[in-house]
Design an enzyme around this catalytic site. Structure first.
Site, mmCIF file in Angstrom:
data_model
loop_
_atom_site.group_PDB
_atom_site.id
_atom_site.type_symbol
_atom_site.label_atom_id
_atom_site.label_comp_id
_atom_site.label_asym_id
_atom_site.label_seq_id
_atom_site.Cartn_x
_atom_site.Cartn_y
_atom_site.Cartn_z
ATOM 1 N N PRO A 43 0.790 -1.230 0.000
ATOM 2 C CA PRO A 43 0.000 0.000 0.000
ATOM 3 C C PRO A 43 0.825 1.285 0.000
ATOM 4 O O PRO A 43 1.844 1.397 0.682
ATOM 5 C CB PRO A 43 -0.826 -0.104 1.288
ATOM 6 C CG PRO A 43 -0.178 -1.155 2.094
ATOM 7 C CD PRO A 43 0.498 -2.081 1.148
ATOM 8 N N ASN A 44 0.321 2.226 -0.776
ATOM 9 C CA ASN A 44 0.861 3.592 -0.925
ATOM 10 C C ASN A 44 2.112 3.680 -1.786
ATOM 11 O O ASN A 44 2.565 4.784 -2.094
ATOM 12 C CB ASN A 44 1.121 4.251 0.446
ATOM 13 C CG ASN A 44 -0.154 4.431 1.234
ATOM 14 O OD1 ASN A 44 -1.107 5.012 0.713
ATOM 15 N ND2 ASN A 44 -0.205 3.916 2.443
ATOM 16 N N ARG B 294 4.629 12.122 -3.404
ATOM 17 C CA ARG B 294 4.477 12.659 -2.047
ATOM 18 C C ARG B 294 5.701 12.257 -1.226
ATOM 19 O O ARG B 294 6.389 11.302 -1.551
ATOM 20 C CB ARG B 294 3.250 12.039 -1.340
ATOM 21 C CG ARG B 294 1.949 12.132 -2.089
ATOM 22 C CD ARG B 294 0.992 13.117 -1.421
ATOM 23 N NE ARG B 294 -0.396 12.889 -1.768
ATOM 24 C CZ ARG B 294 -0.910 12.951 -2.991
ATOM 25 N NH1 ARG B 294 -0.115 13.171 -4.011
ATOM 26 N NH2 ARG B 294 -2.196 12.768 -3.206
ATOM 27 N N TYR C 297 11.065 9.235 0.583
ATOM 28 C CA TYR C 297 11.058 8.143 -0.395
ATOM 29 C C TYR C 297 11.684 8.498 -1.750
ATOM 30 O O TYR C 297 11.705 7.669 -2.655
ATOM 31 C CB TYR C 297 9.620 7.637 -0.596
ATOM 32 C CG TYR C 297 9.035 7.058 0.666
ATOM 33 C CD1 TYR C 297 9.534 5.876 1.196
ATOM 34 C CD2 TYR C 297 8.003 7.690 1.343
ATOM 35 C CE1 TYR C 297 9.014 5.330 2.358
ATOM 36 C CE2 TYR C 297 7.469 7.169 2.515
ATOM 37 C CZ TYR C 297 7.986 5.987 3.008
ATOM 38 O OH TYR C 297 7.476 5.453 4.165
ATOM 39 N N ASN D 154 8.079 -5.669 -1.177
ATOM 40 C CA ASN D 154 8.008 -4.580 -0.195
ATOM 41 C C ASN D 154 6.550 -4.505 0.235
ATOM 42 O O ASN D 154 5.729 -3.892 -0.449
ATOM 43 C CB ASN D 154 8.460 -3.249 -0.796
ATOM 44 C CG ASN D 154 8.444 -2.138 0.247
ATOM 45 O OD1 ASN D 154 7.914 -2.323 1.342
ATOM 46 N ND2 ASN D 154 9.007 -1.000 -0.096
ATOM 47 N N ALA E 56 3.322 -0.918 4.659
ATOM 48 C CA ALA E 56 2.820 -0.931 6.043
ATOM 49 C C ALA E 56 2.405 -2.338 6.498
ATOM 50 O O ALA E 56 2.449 -2.648 7.698
ATOM 51 C CB ALA E 56 1.652 0.034 6.172
ATOM 52 N N GLU F 224 12.767 -9.549 1.303
ATOM 53 C CA GLU F 224 11.963 -8.406 1.767
ATOM 54 C C GLU F 224 12.795 -7.137 1.568
ATOM 55 O O GLU F 224 13.952 -7.091 1.990
ATOM 56 C CB GLU F 224 11.643 -8.612 3.251
ATOM 57 C CG GLU F 224 10.914 -7.444 3.886
ATOM 58 C CD GLU F 224 10.789 -7.611 5.404
ATOM 59 O OE1 GLU F 224 11.082 -8.711 5.934
ATOM 60 O OE2 GLU F 224 10.417 -6.627 6.046
ATOM 61 N N HIS G 178 12.927 -2.706 1.683
ATOM 62 C CA HIS G 178 12.339 -1.438 2.100
ATOM 63 C C HIS G 178 13.176 -0.293 1.577
ATOM 64 O O HIS G 178 14.409 -0.366 1.595
ATOM 65 C CB HIS G 178 12.232 -1.357 3.631
ATOM 66 C CG HIS G 178 11.318 -2.388 4.185
ATOM 67 N ND1 HIS G 178 9.951 -2.270 4.105
ATOM 68 C CD2 HIS G 178 11.564 -3.580 4.758
ATOM 69 C CE1 HIS G 178 9.391 -3.344 4.634
ATOM 70 N NE2 HIS G 178 10.350 -4.162 5.041
ATOM 71 N N ARG H 113 13.442 4.201 12.186
ATOM 72 C CA ARG H 113 12.173 4.946 12.195
ATOM 73 C C ARG H 113 11.372 4.617 13.470
ATOM 74 O O ARG H 113 11.938 4.112 14.433
ATOM 75 C CB ARG H 113 11.390 4.633 10.906
ATOM 76 C CG ARG H 113 12.160 5.081 9.652
ATOM 77 C CD ARG H 113 11.374 4.888 8.378
ATOM 78 N NE ARG H 113 10.180 5.729 8.357
ATOM 79 C CZ ARG H 113 9.246 5.664 7.411
ATOM 80 N NH1 ARG H 113 9.379 4.805 6.398
ATOM 81 N NH2 ARG H 113 8.200 6.462 7.448
HETATM 82 O O1 CA2 Z 1 10.601 1.954 3.546
HETATM 83 C C1 CA2 Z 1 9.755 1.281 2.967
HETATM 84 O O2 CA2 Z 1 9.904 0.814 1.854
HETATM 85 C C2 CA2 Z 1 8.407 1.030 3.671
HETATM 86 O O3 CA2 Z 1 7.994 -0.294 3.346
HETATM 87 C C3 CA2 Z 1 7.454 2.054 3.098
HETATM 88 C C4 CA2 Z 1 6.067 2.003 3.754
HETATM 89 C C5 CA2 Z 1 6.186 2.053 5.275
HETATM 90 O O4 CA2 Z 1 4.896 1.873 5.841
HETATM 91 C C6 CA2 Z 1 7.129 0.981 5.795
HETATM 92 O O5 CA2 Z 1 7.214 1.094 7.209
HETATM 93 C C7 CA2 Z 1 8.495 1.127 5.176
HETATM 94 C C8 CA2 Z 1 5.237 3.190 3.251
HETATM 95 C C9 CA2 Z 1 4.811 2.997 1.810
HETATM 96 C C10 CA2 Z 1 5.133 4.172 0.991
HETATM 97 O O6 CA2 Z 1 4.316 5.261 1.300
HETATM 98 C C11 CA2 Z 1 4.439 6.421 0.589
HETATM 99 C C12 CA2 Z 1 3.713 7.493 1.047
HETATM 100 C C13 CA2 Z 1 3.805 8.679 0.389
HETATM 101 C C14 CA2 Z 1 4.619 8.809 -0.725
HETATM 102 C C15 CA2 Z 1 5.333 7.740 -1.192
HETATM 103 C C16 CA2 Z 1 5.229 6.525 -0.533
#
Ligand code: CA2
Length: 154
Positions: free
Chosen positions: A11-12, A19, A24, A74, A77, A98, A100, A107
Site C-alpha cells: 500500500p501507498n 508525495r 522516499y 516490499n 505498512a 523483503e 524497504h 524509524r
Molecule cells: O521503507 C519502505 O519501503 C516502507 O515499506 C514504506 C512504507 C512504510 O509503511 C514501511 O514502514 C516502510 C510506506 C509505503 C510508501 O508510502 C508512501 C507514502 C507517500 C509517498 C510515497 C510513498
C-alpha cells in the site's frame, strides 16, 4: 526457461515520487520498475510487477505466483501487521527477499518489527531504489548457485 522474478509492492507505493519526496525520493514506481526491468534484461531474467493497496489482493497475487522462481516484496505498512501475507508466502514456499526503501530500524518503533523477516531469504533496507536492485542481483546469484546456470528447465 528463463528465471522469473515477481516484484510485489504494498500500500501507498503507487504514490512514490508524488508525495514525501524527502523520505522516499523522487523516482516514481514506474521509474523504479523500468530500472529493474532493464537490469533483469541484462541478467537474462524475466520480471513482472504487482502493486496493490489491498491486503487480500496481495495475498491472492502471492497465491498465483507459482510459476515464478523468486519473489521480491516490499509489503509497505503490511510488513508490520500482516500475518496473512506471511502465511501466503509460506504457503507457496517460494524464496523471497523483503525490501524497504527506508531503514525501518531507524524509524518509529512500530516499524522495527517485520512479520516476514524471519522467513525471508534476506532483508534489504534503507537504500531507496537500490534496495530493489540489490535484491534482484541477490535473487540472480541465489538462483545461479541453486541451479548452476543462468537458465533452468521447467
Ligand atoms: O521503507 C519502505 O519501503 C516502507 O515499506 C514504506 C512504507 C512504510 O509503511 C514501511 O514502514 C516502510 C510506506 C509505503 C510508501 O508510502 C508512501 C507514502 C507517500 C509517498 C510515497 C510513498
Amino acid at each position: 526457461m528463463i528465471w522469473k522474478v515477481l516484484v510485489i509492492n504494498g500500500p501507498n507505493m503507487n504514490l512514490l515520487g508524488q508525495r514525501e519526496g524527502g523520505l522516499y525520493g523522487s523516482l516514481t514506481l514506474q521509474d523504479l520498475e523500468n530500472g529493474l526491468e532493464e537490469r533483469a534484461r541484462e541478467l537474462g531474467m524475466e520480471i513482472d510487477f504487482f502493486q496493490s493497496n489491498h491486503e487480500g489482493e496481495l495475498v491472492e497475487r502471492i497465491h498465483g505466483a507459482r510459476g515464478y522462481d523468486f519473489i521480491i516484496i516490499n509489503p509497505a505498512a503490511y510488513t508490520h501487521t500482516s500475518v496473512a501475507i506471511r502465511d501466503a508466502l509460506l504457503a507457496v514456499g517460494m524464496p523471497f527477499i523483503e525490501v524497504h526503501m527506508t531503514n525501518i530500524y531507524a524509524r518509529e518503533g512500530f516499524r522495527h518489527h517485520s512479520y516476514l523477516s524471519d522467513v525471508a531469504v534476506g532483508q534489504i533496507v534503507g537504500l531507496g531504489p537500490l534496495s530493489y536492485t540489490l535484491a534482484l542481483e541477490a535473487a540472480y546469484s541465489i538462483l545461479k548457485e541453486k541451479h548452476g546456470s543462468q537458465t533452468h528447465q521447467g
